[in-house]
Design a protein around this motif. Sequence first.
Motif, PDB file in Angstrom:
ATOM      1  N   SER A   1      -4.536  -8.614  -0.743  1.00 34.64           N
ATOM      2  CA  SER A   1      -6.000  -8.283  -1.420  1.00 34.64           C
ATOM      3  C   SER A   1      -7.119  -9.220  -1.549  1.00 34.64           C
ATOM      4  O   SER A   1      -8.338  -8.705  -1.613  1.00 34.64           O
ATOM      5  CB  SER A   1      -5.594  -7.916  -2.785  1.00 34.64           C
TER       6      SER A   1
ATOM      7  N   LYS B   1     -10.656  -4.944   2.797  1.00 36.64           N
ATOM      8  CA  LYS B   1     -11.768  -4.549   2.169  1.00 36.64           C
ATOM      9  C   LYS B   1     -11.741  -3.193   2.021  1.00 36.64           C
ATOM     10  O   LYS B   1     -11.110  -2.370   2.921  1.00 36.64           O
ATOM     11  CB  LYS B   1     -13.195  -4.806   2.725  1.00 36.64           C
ATOM     12  N   ILE B   2     -11.932  -2.432   0.723  1.00 36.63           N
ATOM     13  CA  ILE B   2     -11.770  -0.854   0.836  1.00 36.63           C
ATOM     14  C   ILE B   2     -13.199  -0.438   1.294  1.00 36.63           C
ATOM     15  O   ILE B   2     -14.193  -0.375   1.126  1.00 36.63           O
ATOM     16  CB  ILE B   2     -11.783  -0.582  -0.758  1.00 36.63           C
ATOM     17  N   LYS B   3     -13.087   0.486   2.289  1.00 32.73           N
ATOM     18  CA  LYS B   3     -14.051   1.151   2.872  1.00 32.73           C
ATOM     19  C   LYS B   3     -14.669   2.384   2.066  1.00 32.73           C
ATOM     20  O   LYS B   3     -15.844   2.408   1.751  1.00 32.73           O
ATOM     21  CB  LYS B   3     -13.768   1.628   4.124  1.00 32.73           C
TER      22      LYS B   3
ATOM     23  N   HIS C   1      -8.148   3.778   4.076  1.00 30.59           N
ATOM     24  CA  HIS C   1      -9.354   3.469   3.509  1.00 30.59           C
ATOM     25  C   HIS C   1      -9.658   2.020   3.356  1.00 30.59           C
ATOM     26  O   HIS C   1     -10.560   1.783   2.988  1.00 30.59           O
ATOM     27  CB  HIS C   1      -9.236   3.961   2.017  1.00 30.59           C
ATOM     28  N   LEU C   2      -8.714   1.156   4.150  1.00 32.74           N
ATOM     29  CA  LEU C   2      -8.815  -0.348   3.968  1.00 32.74           C
ATOM     30  C   LEU C   2      -9.428  -0.554   5.557  1.00 32.74           C
ATOM     31  O   LEU C   2      -9.497   0.086   6.719  1.00 32.74           O
ATOM     32  CB  LEU C   2      -7.435  -0.922   3.855  1.00 32.74           C
TER      33      LEU C   2
ATOM     34  N   GLU D   1      -9.353   6.600  -1.783  1.00 31.31           N
ATOM     35  CA  GLU D   1      -8.619   6.233  -2.805  1.00 31.31           C
ATOM     36  C   GLU D   1      -7.461   5.560  -2.333  1.00 31.31           C
ATOM     37  O   GLU D   1      -6.999   5.687  -1.080  1.00 31.31           O
ATOM     38  CB  GLU D   1      -8.045   7.634  -3.712  1.00 31.31           C
ATOM     39  N   LEU D   2      -7.191   4.450  -3.118  1.00 24.09           N
ATOM     40  CA  LEU D   2      -5.947   3.648  -2.691  1.00 24.09           C
ATOM     41  C   LEU D   2      -4.836   3.488  -3.860  1.00 24.09           C
ATOM     42  O   LEU D   2      -5.374   3.144  -4.959  1.00 24.09           O
ATOM     43  CB  LEU D   2      -6.717   2.384  -2.498  1.00 24.09           C
TER      44      LEU D   2
ATOM     45  N   VAL E   1       0.904  -1.236  -0.077  1.00 22.12           N
ATOM     46  CA  VAL E   1      -0.269   0.080  -0.049  1.00 22.12           C
ATOM     47  C   VAL E   1       0.929   1.298  -0.040  1.00 22.12           C
ATOM     48  O   VAL E   1       1.495   1.494   1.019  1.00 22.12           O
ATOM     49  CB  VAL E   1      -1.054   0.014   1.164  1.00 22.12           C
TER      50      VAL E   1
ATOM     51  N   GLY F   1      -3.199   5.196   1.210  1.00 23.38           N
ATOM     52  CA  GLY F   1      -4.681   5.056   1.300  1.00 23.38           C
ATOM     53  C   GLY F   1      -4.720   3.894   2.315  1.00 23.38           C
ATOM     54  O   GLY F   1      -6.057   3.513   2.628  1.00 23.38           O
TER      55      GLY F   1
END
Length: 74
Positions: free
Chosen positions: A47, A51-53, A23-24, A56-57, A17, A20
């Motif tokens: 991956s 989980k992406i909440k 954002h996870l 931007e990542l 990462v 971002g």
Amino acid sequence: MHGCGKKGRCTTCKMIVCSGMEHLSSLNEREEFFRERGRLNEDERLSCQAKIKAGELRIRVAEENKFPHLVYSD
């Protein structure tokens, strides 16, 4: 690519990462398992488990998990 079928058993889907991380989702049990054994650094996540909440990542693929027949962006 998930060598274990998205079960968090192998780390073949390890991502680094770049920005971002906030954002996870939090680390789950499988990611904690690999982190405790030194197979997942502070800036790395699986991956198949993370989980992406929202937001931007930016990630990159770990060198050991890159396929030789693909071209990866920087």
